[in-house]
Design a protein around this motif. Structure first.
Motif, PDB file in Angstrom:
ATOM      1  N   LEU A  89      12.335  -3.449   2.144  1.00 42.19           N
ATOM      2  CA  LEU A  89      12.095  -4.437   1.113  1.00 42.19           C
ATOM      3  C   LEU A  89      10.741  -4.173   0.476  1.00 42.19           C
ATOM      4  CD1 LEU A  89      13.556  -7.016   0.156  1.00 42.19           C
ATOM      5  CD2 LEU A  89      12.178  -8.276   1.778  1.00 42.19           C
ATOM      6  N   ALA A  90      10.681  -4.226  -0.830  1.00 43.31           N
ATOM      7  CA  ALA A  90       9.399  -4.112  -1.521  1.00 43.31           C
ATOM      8  C   ALA A  90       8.772  -5.506  -1.574  1.00 43.31           C
ATOM      9  CB  ALA A  90       9.594  -3.555  -2.926  1.00 43.31           C
ATOM     10  N   MET A  91       7.444  -5.544  -1.540  1.00 42.49           N
ATOM     11  CA  MET A  91       6.719  -6.807  -1.446  1.00 42.49           C
ATOM     12  C   MET A  91       5.616  -6.867  -2.492  1.00 42.49           C
ATOM     13  SD  MET A  91       6.470  -9.376   0.700  1.00 42.49           S
ATOM     14  CE  MET A  91       5.330 -10.678   1.066  1.00 42.49           C
ATOM     15  N   PRO A  92       5.525  -7.941  -3.261  1.00 41.47           N
ATOM     16  CA  PRO A  92       4.404  -8.085  -4.186  1.00 41.47           C
ATOM     17  C   PRO A  92       3.128  -8.352  -3.394  1.00 41.47           C
ATOM     18  CG  PRO A  92       6.130  -9.700  -4.653  1.00 41.47           C
ATOM     19  CD  PRO A  92       6.469  -9.040  -3.380  1.00 41.47           C
ATOM     20  N   MET A  93       2.055  -7.661  -3.753  1.00 33.05           N
ATOM     21  CA  MET A  93       0.770  -7.847  -3.080  1.00 33.05           C
ATOM     22  C   MET A  93      -0.343  -7.838  -4.123  1.00 33.05           C
ATOM     23  SD  MET A  93       1.178  -5.569   0.378  1.00 33.05           S
ATOM     24  CE  MET A  93       0.103  -6.625   1.361  1.00 33.05           C
ATOM     25  N   LYS A  94      -1.432  -8.530  -3.812  1.00 34.32           N
ATOM     26  CA  LYS A  94      -2.584  -8.604  -4.700  1.00 34.32           C
ATOM     27  C   LYS A  94      -3.647  -7.625  -4.224  1.00 34.32           C
ATOM     28  CE  LYS A  94      -5.645 -11.952  -6.872  1.00 34.32           C
ATOM     29  NZ  LYS A  94      -5.964 -13.382  -6.956  1.00 34.32           N
ATOM     30  N   ILE A  95      -4.166  -6.812  -5.149  1.00 33.48           N
ATOM     31  CA  ILE A  95      -5.214  -5.852  -4.813  1.00 33.48           C
ATOM     32  C   ILE A  95      -6.527  -6.613  -4.620  1.00 33.48           C
ATOM     33  CG2 ILE A  95      -6.565  -3.881  -5.617  1.00 33.48           C
ATOM     34  CD1 ILE A  95      -4.111  -3.018  -7.266  1.00 33.48           C
ATOM     35  N   LYS A  96      -7.132  -6.412  -3.454  1.00 31.24           N
ATOM     36  CA  LYS A  96      -8.410  -7.047  -3.157  1.00 31.24           C
ATOM     37  C   LYS A  96      -9.574  -6.081  -3.381  1.00 31.24           C
ATOM     38  CE  LYS A  96      -7.122 -11.107  -1.860  1.00 31.24           C
ATOM     39  NZ  LYS A  96      -7.562 -12.284  -2.591  1.00 31.24           N
ATOM     40  N   GLN A  97      -9.395  -4.824  -2.964  1.00 36.09           N
ATOM     41  CA  GLN A  97     -10.473  -3.839  -3.037  1.00 36.09           C
ATOM     42  C   GLN A  97      -9.855  -2.451  -3.130  1.00 36.09           C
ATOM     43  OE1 GLN A  97     -13.293  -4.319   0.135  1.00 36.09           O
ATOM     44  NE2 GLN A  97     -14.010  -2.226  -0.021  1.00 36.09           N
ATOM     45  N   CYS A 145      -4.693  -4.599   0.065  1.00 35.54           N
ATOM     46  CA  CYS A 145      -3.851  -5.561  -0.651  1.00 35.54           C
ATOM     47  C   CYS A 145      -3.501  -6.709   0.274  1.00 35.54           C
ATOM     48  CB  CYS A 145      -2.581  -4.881  -1.145  1.00 35.54           C
ATOM     49  SG  CYS A 145      -2.863  -3.588  -2.356  1.00 35.54           S
ATOM     50  N   GLU A 146      -3.270  -7.891  -0.314  1.00 26.96           N
ATOM     51  CA  GLU A 146      -3.010  -9.093   0.464  1.00 26.96           C
ATOM     52  C   GLU A 146      -1.767  -9.809  -0.034  1.00 26.96           C
ATOM     53  OE1 GLU A 146      -2.836 -13.225   1.238  1.00 26.96           O
ATOM     54  OE2 GLU A 146      -3.537 -12.539  -0.698  1.00 26.96           O
ATOM     55  N   GLN A 185      -1.610   3.662 -12.485  1.00 32.01           N
ATOM     56  CA  GLN A 185      -2.726   4.016 -13.362  1.00 32.01           C
ATOM     57  C   GLN A 185      -3.619   2.796 -13.567  1.00 32.01           C
ATOM     58  OE1 GLN A 185      -1.046   5.547 -16.983  1.00 32.01           O
ATOM     59  NE2 GLN A 185      -1.067   7.639 -16.206  1.00 32.01           N
ATOM     60  N   ASP A 186      -4.914   3.028 -13.524  1.00 33.66           N
ATOM     61  CA  ASP A 186      -5.903   1.988 -13.828  1.00 33.66           C
ATOM     62  C   ASP A 186      -5.735   0.732 -12.979  1.00 33.66           C
ATOM     63  OD1 ASP A 186      -6.910   3.679 -15.863  1.00 33.66           O
ATOM     64  OD2 ASP A 186      -5.398   2.915 -17.256  1.00 33.66           O
ATOM     65  N   ALA A 187      -5.451   0.916 -11.688  1.00 30.00           N
ATOM     66  CA  ALA A 187      -5.351  -0.238 -10.793  1.00 30.00           C
ATOM     67  C   ALA A 187      -6.720  -0.890 -10.655  1.00 30.00           C
ATOM     68  CB  ALA A 187      -4.844   0.209  -9.422  1.00 30.00           C
ATOM     69  N   ALA A 188      -6.733  -2.221 -10.560  1.00 32.05           N
ATOM     70  CA  ALA A 188      -7.991  -2.952 -10.464  1.00 32.05           C
ATOM     71  C   ALA A 188      -7.834  -4.133  -9.510  1.00 32.05           C
ATOM     72  CB  ALA A 188      -8.414  -3.457 -11.841  1.00 32.05           C
ATOM     73  N   TYR A 197      -1.677  -7.498  -9.355  1.00 29.80           N
ATOM     74  CA  TYR A 197      -0.568  -7.500  -8.409  1.00 29.80           C
ATOM     75  C   TYR A 197       0.224  -6.209  -8.553  1.00 29.80           C
ATOM     76  CZ  TYR A 197      -1.238 -12.435  -7.363  1.00 29.80           C
ATOM     77  OH  TYR A 197      -1.749 -13.634  -6.940  1.00 29.80           O
ATOM     78  N   VAL A 198       0.680  -5.697  -7.406  1.00 34.16           N
ATOM     79  CA  VAL A 198       1.516  -4.501  -7.385  1.00 34.16           C
ATOM     80  C   VAL A 198       2.698  -4.740  -6.453  1.00 34.16           C
ATOM     81  CG1 VAL A 198      -0.277  -2.812  -7.966  1.00 34.16           C
ATOM     82  CG2 VAL A 198       0.032  -3.473  -5.590  1.00 34.16           C
ATOM     83  N   MET A 199       3.801  -4.053  -6.725  1.00 31.59           N
ATOM     84  CA  MET A 199       4.950  -4.077  -5.840  1.00 31.59           C
ATOM     85  C   MET A 199       4.747  -2.947  -4.838  1.00 31.59           C
ATOM     86  SD  MET A 199       7.770  -5.614  -5.113  1.00 31.59           S
ATOM     87  CE  MET A 199       8.429  -6.501  -6.513  1.00 31.59           C
TER      88      MET A 199
END
Length: 72
Positions: A3-11, A19-20, A34-37, A41-43
């Motif tokens: 399963l893919a999970m949405p996560m928030k980039i922290k650092q 990611c959290e 590209q250009d992650a910050a 949010y990323v899957m």
């Protein structure tokens, strides 16, 4: 089943990001993004961020996953 999970980039540290989601933090490869910050949010699937998501999309996905968990 995977399963893919949405996560928030922290650092971001080079090609990895902390990611959290749901209070859990995971180190994730961001080679495909590209250009992650931080704050975006990323899957995430199998330890790799596979696409960027809007905050709205991510929160909707997390809510659906929560509903599935509660139904089980």
């Amino acid at each position: 089943m995977c399963l893919a999970m949405p996560m928030k980039i922290k650092q971001i540290n080079g090609k990895t990001a902390d990611c959290e989601a749901g209070g859990l933090t995971q180190s994730v490869r961001i080679d495909f993004i590209q250009d992650a910050a931080p704050g975006e949010y990323v899957m995430v699937h199998a330890g790799f961020a596979i696409e960027k998501m809007s905050e709205k999309e991510a929160l909707e996905n997390l809510q659906l996953l929560e509903e599935i968990k509660d139904a089980l």
